[in-house]
Design an enzyme around this catalytic site. Structure first.
Site, PDB file in Angstrom:
ATOM      1  N   ASP A  64       0.849  -1.169   0.078  1.00  0.00           N
ATOM      2  CA  ASP A  64       0.045  -0.008   0.050  1.00  0.00           C
ATOM      3  C   ASP A  64       1.033   1.090  -0.157  1.00  0.00           C
ATOM      4  OD1 ASP A  64      -1.530   2.160   0.452  1.00  0.00           O
ATOM      5  OD2 ASP A  64      -2.705   0.983   2.068  1.00  0.00           O
ATOM      6  N   VAL A  65       0.748   2.099  -1.193  1.00  0.00           N
ATOM      7  CA  VAL A  65       1.886   3.163  -1.025  1.00  0.00           C
ATOM      8  C   VAL A  65       1.572   4.248  -0.047  1.00  0.00           C
ATOM      9  CG1 VAL A  65       1.894   2.965  -3.556  1.00  0.00           C
ATOM     10  CG2 VAL A  65       0.337   4.553  -2.764  1.00  0.00           C
ATOM     11  N   TYR A 155      -8.841  15.575  -7.165  1.00  0.00           N
ATOM     12  CA  TYR A 155      -7.796  14.902  -8.071  1.00  0.00           C
ATOM     13  C   TYR A 155      -6.814  16.105  -8.531  1.00  0.00           C
ATOM     14  CZ  TYR A 155      -6.152  11.574 -11.760  1.00  0.00           C
ATOM     15  OH  TYR A 155      -5.358  10.853 -12.414  1.00  0.00           O
TER      16      TYR A 155
HETATM   17  N1  LIG Z   1      -6.346   6.547 -16.955  1.00  0.00           N
HETATM   18  C1  LIG Z   1      -6.352   7.609 -17.377  1.00  0.00           C
HETATM   19  O1  LIG Z   1      -6.895   8.263 -18.108  1.00  0.00           O
HETATM   20  C2  LIG Z   1      -5.452   8.459 -16.673  1.00  0.00           C
HETATM   21  C3  LIG Z   1      -4.878   9.775 -17.153  1.00  0.00           C
HETATM   22  C4  LIG Z   1      -3.953  10.766 -16.487  1.00  0.00           C
HETATM   23  C5  LIG Z   1      -3.452   9.991 -15.393  1.00  0.00           C
HETATM   24  N2  LIG Z   1      -3.684   8.959 -14.820  1.00  0.00           N
HETATM   25  C6  LIG Z   1      -2.939   8.302 -13.805  1.00  0.00           C
HETATM   26  O2  LIG Z   1      -2.163   6.985 -14.131  1.00  0.00           O
HETATM   27  C7  LIG Z   1      -2.033   6.199 -12.912  1.00  0.00           C
HETATM   28  C8  LIG Z   1      -2.291   4.849 -13.407  1.00  0.00           C
HETATM   29  O3  LIG Z   1      -3.748   4.797 -13.611  1.00  0.00           O
HETATM   30  P1  LIG Z   1      -4.482   3.555 -14.521  1.00  0.00           P
HETATM   31  O4  LIG Z   1      -4.927   4.702 -15.753  1.00  0.00           O
HETATM   32  O5  LIG Z   1      -3.732   2.592 -14.855  1.00  0.00           O
HETATM   33  O6  LIG Z   1      -5.735   3.187 -13.508  1.00  0.00           O
HETATM   34  P2  LIG Z   1      -5.785   1.732 -12.859  1.00  0.00           P
HETATM   35  O7  LIG Z   1      -6.835   2.168 -11.774  1.00  0.00           O
HETATM   36  O8  LIG Z   1      -6.186   0.588 -13.809  1.00  0.00           O
HETATM   37  O9  LIG Z   1      -4.507   1.621 -12.031  1.00  0.00           O
HETATM   38  C9  LIG Z   1      -4.094   2.208 -10.821  1.00  0.00           C
HETATM   39  C10 LIG Z   1      -3.558   1.003  -9.872  1.00  0.00           C
HETATM   40  O10 LIG Z   1      -3.112   1.702  -8.585  1.00  0.00           O
HETATM   41  C11 LIG Z   1      -3.304   0.905  -7.710  1.00  0.00           C
HETATM   42  N3  LIG Z   1      -3.685   1.435  -6.185  1.00  0.00           N
HETATM   43  C12 LIG Z   1      -4.688   2.147  -5.904  1.00  0.00           C
HETATM   44  N4  LIG Z   1      -4.372   2.631  -4.824  1.00  0.00           N
HETATM   45  C13 LIG Z   1      -3.230   1.967  -4.231  1.00  0.00           C
HETATM   46  C14 LIG Z   1      -2.624   2.100  -3.247  1.00  0.00           C
HETATM   47  N5  LIG Z   1      -2.982   2.671  -2.096  1.00  0.00           N
HETATM   48  N6  LIG Z   1      -1.319   1.238  -3.004  1.00  0.00           N
HETATM   49  C15 LIG Z   1      -1.022   0.594  -3.975  1.00  0.00           C
HETATM   50  N7  LIG Z   1      -1.619   0.820  -5.373  1.00  0.00           N
HETATM   51  C16 LIG Z   1      -2.581   1.220  -5.429  1.00  0.00           C
HETATM   52  C17 LIG Z   1      -4.709  -0.024  -8.332  1.00  0.00           C
HETATM   53  O11 LIG Z   1      -4.985  -1.083  -7.346  1.00  0.00           O
HETATM   54  C18 LIG Z   1      -4.470  -0.046  -9.636  1.00  0.00           C
HETATM   55  O12 LIG Z   1      -3.763  -1.188 -10.099  1.00  0.00           O
HETATM   56  C19 LIG Z   1      -2.679   6.849 -11.838  1.00  0.00           C
HETATM   57  O13 LIG Z   1      -1.685   7.684 -11.145  1.00  0.00           O
HETATM   58  C20 LIG Z   1      -3.741   7.707 -12.477  1.00  0.00           C
HETATM   59  O14 LIG Z   1      -4.178   8.854 -11.721  1.00  0.00           O
HETATM   60  C21 LIG Z   1      -4.577   8.005 -15.516  1.00  0.00           C
END
Ligand SMILES: NC(=O)c1ccc[n+]([C@@H]2O[C@H](COP(=O)([O-])OP(=O)(O)OC[C@H]3O[C@@H](n4cnc5c(N)ncnc54)[C@H](O)[C@@H]3O)[C@@H](O)[C@H]2O)c1
Length: 245
Positions: A64-65, A155
């Site tokens: 957990d981060v 966010y």
């Molecule tokens: N998908 C988009 O459009 C988008 C756009 C801009 C930025 N982001 C960012 O990209 C990053 C990756 O997101 P994604 O799109 O792959 O979504 P996702 O939800 O598929 O992946 C996020 C991952 O983070 C993990 N996570 C959440 N809380 C956690 C915790 N406390 N400890 C450890 N792991 C944890 C989740 O279980 C998941 O596997 C994130 O930081 C997100 O904010 C996403």
């Protein structure tokens, strides 16, 4: 200059699915030993099995981060097993939307805790190991670090902080050999996009599509690699032209 990671040790938070799984896969394919950290143990174990089955070096860890003790356990393991850390990708993140009058403190703080405190803890706890390797940090921010739309108070706060912390890490890290940069994805086809519901960013993207996660990974890997040896403190939009408006 190379983007090969043979013999390197890489940590990817949120590594079990979505962009994190794509980053894990790319670094492993380029020769690294990758630690994929997440809460989603079934997905993480399946990813590890799939990639190790292909002969790649991937270790999934429940982590957990937001937990200081999880970071302490990880760094103790890395110290013993590898002696240093070459790349830290702070990718884990969550999204939650509510307009300011409807937002509440607990939800606001939960987003800050994962997206901001999680990135701080990663850099804070891994700093010495990264310094020993003259390593690189790549933080995952968002176009919402610099732009906004209704409902994104938590966010935007969390991601603007990531951009700021990345700059601080770059100016502090230069003295000890650490580079720090961040990527700001626009829309990426992952679960988070589905969780978001309406995507204003997707609607305003000139390329008129969301990214495949691998299109973020290639930029992350570049920033982490010696090919980017004079690049530090930058925020790189990877957004199909969204931020060009
Ligand atoms: N998908 C988009 O459009 C988008 C756009 C801009 C930025 N982001 C960012 O990209 C990053 C990756 O997101 P994604 O799109 O792959 O979504 P996702 O939800 O598929 O992946 C996020 C991952 O983070 C993990 N996570 C959440 N809380 C956690 C915790 N406390 N400890 C450890 N792991 C944890 C989740 O279980 C998941 O596997 C994130 O930081 C997100 O904010 C996403």
């Amino acid at each position: 200059m190379t983007t090969d990671f043979t013999g390197r040790t890489v940590v990817v938070t949120g590594g079990a699915r979505g962009q994190g799984a794509a980053h894990t896969t790319l670094f492993a394919e380029r020769g690294a030993t990758v630690y994929a950290l997440d809460l989603l143990d079934d997905l993480g174990a399946a990813l590890q099995e799939d990639l190790t089955g292909r002969g790649l070096k991937v270790v999934y860890r429940h982590h957990d981060v937001t937990s200081e003790s999880d970071w302490d356990a990880l760094t103790a393991h890395l110290e013993e097993a590898h002696g240093a850390l070459d790349v830290l990708v702070n990718n884990a993140g969550i999204v939650h939307t509510a307009e300011i009058p409807e937002e509440n403190l607990a939800r606001f703080e939960r987003v800050l805790s994962v997206n901001t405190t999680g990135v701080f803890l990663g850099m804070n706890k891994c700093w010495a190991l990264l310094s020993d390797a003259r390593g690189a940090i790549v933080n995952v921010a968002s176009v919402y670090g610099l732009h906004s739309n209704p409902g994104y108070v938590a966010y935007t706060a969390s991601k603007a902080a990531v951009v700021g912390m990345t700059r601080t890490a770059a100016v502090e890290g230069a003295a000890v050999g650490i580079r720090a940069n961040c990527v700001s994805p626009g829309t990426v086809q992952t679960q988070q996009l589905a969780d978001e519901g309406r995507s204003y960013v997707r609607e305003a993207t000139p390329m008129d599509r969301g990214a495949d996660p691998s299109e973020i990974s290639s930029v992350v890997a570049f920033l982490a690699s010696p090919a980017a040896s004079f690049v530090t403190g930058v925020e790189v939009p990877v957004d199909g032209g969204f931020s060009a408006h």
